[in-house]
Design a protein around this motif. Structure first.
Motif, PDB file in Angstrom:
ATOM      1  N   PRO A   1       0.821  -1.226   0.000  1.00  0.00           N
ATOM      2  CA  PRO A   1       0.000   0.000   0.000  1.00  0.00           C
ATOM      3  C   PRO A   1       0.853   1.274   0.000  1.00  0.00           C
ATOM      4  O   PRO A   1       0.990   1.960   1.005  1.00  0.00           O
ATOM      5  N   TRP A   2       1.404   1.580  -1.146  1.00  0.00           N
ATOM      6  CA  TRP A   2       2.327   2.709  -1.264  1.00  0.00           C
ATOM      7  C   TRP A   2       1.670   4.038  -0.926  1.00  0.00           C
ATOM      8  O   TRP A   2       2.341   4.983  -0.510  1.00  0.00           O
ATOM      9  N   GLY A   3       0.361   4.138  -1.053  1.00  0.00           N
ATOM     10  CA  GLY A   3      -0.341   5.386  -0.759  1.00  0.00           C
ATOM     11  C   GLY A   3      -0.210   5.831   0.687  1.00  0.00           C
ATOM     12  O   GLY A   3      -0.349   7.017   0.993  1.00  0.00           O
ATOM     13  N   VAL A   4       0.080   4.891   1.582  1.00  0.00           N
ATOM     14  CA  VAL A   4       0.265   5.230   2.995  1.00  0.00           C
ATOM     15  C   VAL A   4       1.411   6.220   3.159  1.00  0.00           C
ATOM     16  O   VAL A   4       1.432   7.014   4.099  1.00  0.00           O
ATOM     17  N   SER A   5       2.329   6.219   2.232  1.00  0.00           N
ATOM     18  CA  SER A   5       3.503   7.077   2.339  1.00  0.00           C
ATOM     19  C   SER A   5       3.157   8.566   2.384  1.00  0.00           C
ATOM     20  O   SER A   5       3.938   9.365   2.886  1.00  0.00           O
ATOM     21  N   GLN A   6       1.988   8.932   1.910  1.00  0.00           N
ATOM     22  CA  GLN A   6       1.599  10.339   1.936  1.00  0.00           C
ATOM     23  C   GLN A   6       1.512  10.890   3.358  1.00  0.00           C
ATOM     24  O   GLN A   6       1.537  12.096   3.564  1.00  0.00           O
ATOM     25  N   PHE A   7       1.432  10.006   4.349  1.00  0.00           N
ATOM     26  CA  PHE A   7       1.348  10.441   5.741  1.00  0.00           C
ATOM     27  C   PHE A   7       2.718  10.556   6.403  1.00  0.00           C
ATOM     28  O   PHE A   7       2.818  10.806   7.602  1.00  0.00           O
ATOM     29  N   PHE A   8       3.767  10.374   5.628  1.00  0.00           N
ATOM     30  CA  PHE A   8       5.122  10.437   6.149  1.00  0.00           C
ATOM     31  C   PHE A   8       5.952  11.426   5.330  1.00  0.00           C
ATOM     32  O   PHE A   8       6.970  11.077   4.744  1.00  0.00           O
ATOM     33  N   LYS A   9       5.508  12.657   5.322  1.00  0.00           N
ATOM     34  CA  LYS A   9       6.183  13.696   4.545  1.00  0.00           C
ATOM     35  C   LYS A   9       7.542  14.038   5.146  1.00  0.00           C
ATOM     36  O   LYS A   9       7.705  14.082   6.363  1.00  0.00           O
ATOM     37  N   GLN A  10       8.498  14.263   4.271  1.00  0.00           N
ATOM     38  CA  GLN A  10       9.819  14.687   4.716  1.00  0.00           C
ATOM     39  C   GLN A  10       9.731  16.101   5.274  1.00  0.00           C
ATOM     40  O   GLN A  10       8.895  16.900   4.843  1.00  0.00           O
ATOM     41  N   GLN A  11      10.605  16.390   6.212  1.00  0.00           N
ATOM     42  CA  GLN A  11      10.634  17.703   6.839  1.00  0.00           C
ATOM     43  C   GLN A  11      11.921  18.438   6.469  1.00  0.00           C
ATOM     44  O   GLN A  11      12.911  17.821   6.090  1.00  0.00           O
ATOM     45  N   THR A  12      11.874  19.739   6.622  1.00  0.00           N
ATOM     46  CA  THR A  12      13.041  20.566   6.332  1.00  0.00           C
ATOM     47  C   THR A  12      13.744  20.922   7.637  1.00  0.00           C
ATOM     48  O   THR A  12      13.148  20.818   8.718  1.00  0.00           O
ATOM     49  N   PRO A  13      14.983  21.365   7.569  1.00  0.00           N
ATOM     50  CA  PRO A  13      15.670  21.807   8.792  1.00  0.00           C
ATOM     51  C   PRO A  13      14.904  22.932   9.500  1.00  0.00           C
ATOM     52  O   PRO A  13      14.880  23.003  10.724  1.00  0.00           O
ATOM     53  N   GLU A  14      14.241  23.769   8.721  1.00  0.00           N
ATOM     54  CA  GLU A  14      13.465  24.857   9.320  1.00  0.00           C
ATOM     55  C   GLU A  14      12.336  24.301  10.182  1.00  0.00           C
ATOM     56  O   GLU A  14      12.046  24.818  11.261  1.00  0.00           O
ATOM     57  N   THR A  15      11.706  23.256   9.731  1.00  0.00           N
ATOM     58  CA  THR A  15      10.623  22.634  10.499  1.00  0.00           C
ATOM     59  C   THR A  15      11.166  22.100  11.816  1.00  0.00           C
ATOM     60  O   THR A  15      10.538  22.256  12.859  1.00  0.00           O
ATOM     61  N   TYR A  16      12.349  21.485  11.768  1.00  0.00           N
ATOM     62  CA  TYR A  16      12.916  20.943  12.994  1.00  0.00           C
ATOM     63  C   TYR A  16      13.269  22.058  13.974  1.00  0.00           C
ATOM     64  O   TYR A  16      13.090  21.906  15.175  1.00  0.00           O
TER      65      TYR A  16
END
Length: 182
Positions: free
Chosen positions: A147-162
């Motif tokens: 179920p590759w569509g589940v990946s939409q819930f695991f977005k990469q973050q930027t250093p700014e977000t951290y």
């Protein structure tokens, strides 16, 4: 080639032809969430799919590919190959069927048992090549049902977000040393 090895390769080649374009029934059952063993936690089978995907990739890309390559190396004799194969497959033989791939697991177990009966490096290479093909075909079927569509819930973050997360945690928990170290 001994009769046992010859029979195994013949049956496995028929099996490979069968699943080349027809989804194996254990993959179909897994896709529908049916796991006779009850594998998985909290009533879900997603973790089983993740685990099986990793195991099948390791078997196809590393274990069987490496065993096949080593069977062509003059520095390795049949006994070396048998010892390595038995050791490299020990865990997978025990878990693949439990996690839902009963059909594949039967052939993996048969291969594992047959290793000690192989009489030459050529026998080992032929049986291993068939398992390599079979494993990679199975891995492709698993890849198709994941179920590759589940990946939409695991977005990469930027250093700014951290930085923002760290600042919010520090602001909301100023006395907590754990957050000051972030």
């Amino acid at each position: 080639m001994n009769r046992k090895t010859e029979k195994f390769i013949y049956e496995l080649e028929k099996e490979i032809d069968e699943i080349w374009v027809n989804e194996p029934e254990d993959i179909y059952a897994l896709k529908k969430g049916y796991l006779p063993s009850g594998a998985g936690i909290y009533g879900q089978y997603y973790s089983v799919l993740v685990m099986l995907g990793g195991e099948m990739r390791a078997l196809g890309i590393h274990i069987f590919a490496d065993l096949l390559a080593l069977s062509q190396d003059s520095e390795f004799d049949l006994k070396h190959l048998q010892i390595m194969a038995k050791r490299m497959l020990k865990i997978d033989v025990g878990v693949i069927s439990y996690f839902g791939l009963a059909r594949y697991g039967r052939y993996l177990s048969r291969y594992h048992e047959l290793i000690d009966d192989m009489e030459s490096k050529e026998d080992f290479a032929r049986a291993t090549k068939s398992m390599f093909t079979y494993t990679n075909r199975y891995q492709m079927w698993l890849h198709q049902i994941f179920p590759w569509g589940v990946s939409q819930f695991f977005k990469q973050q930027t250093p700014e977000t951290y930085r923002e997360i760290s600042e919010n945690l520090e602001r909301n928990h100023p006395k907590d040393d754990l957050f000051k170290k972030m």
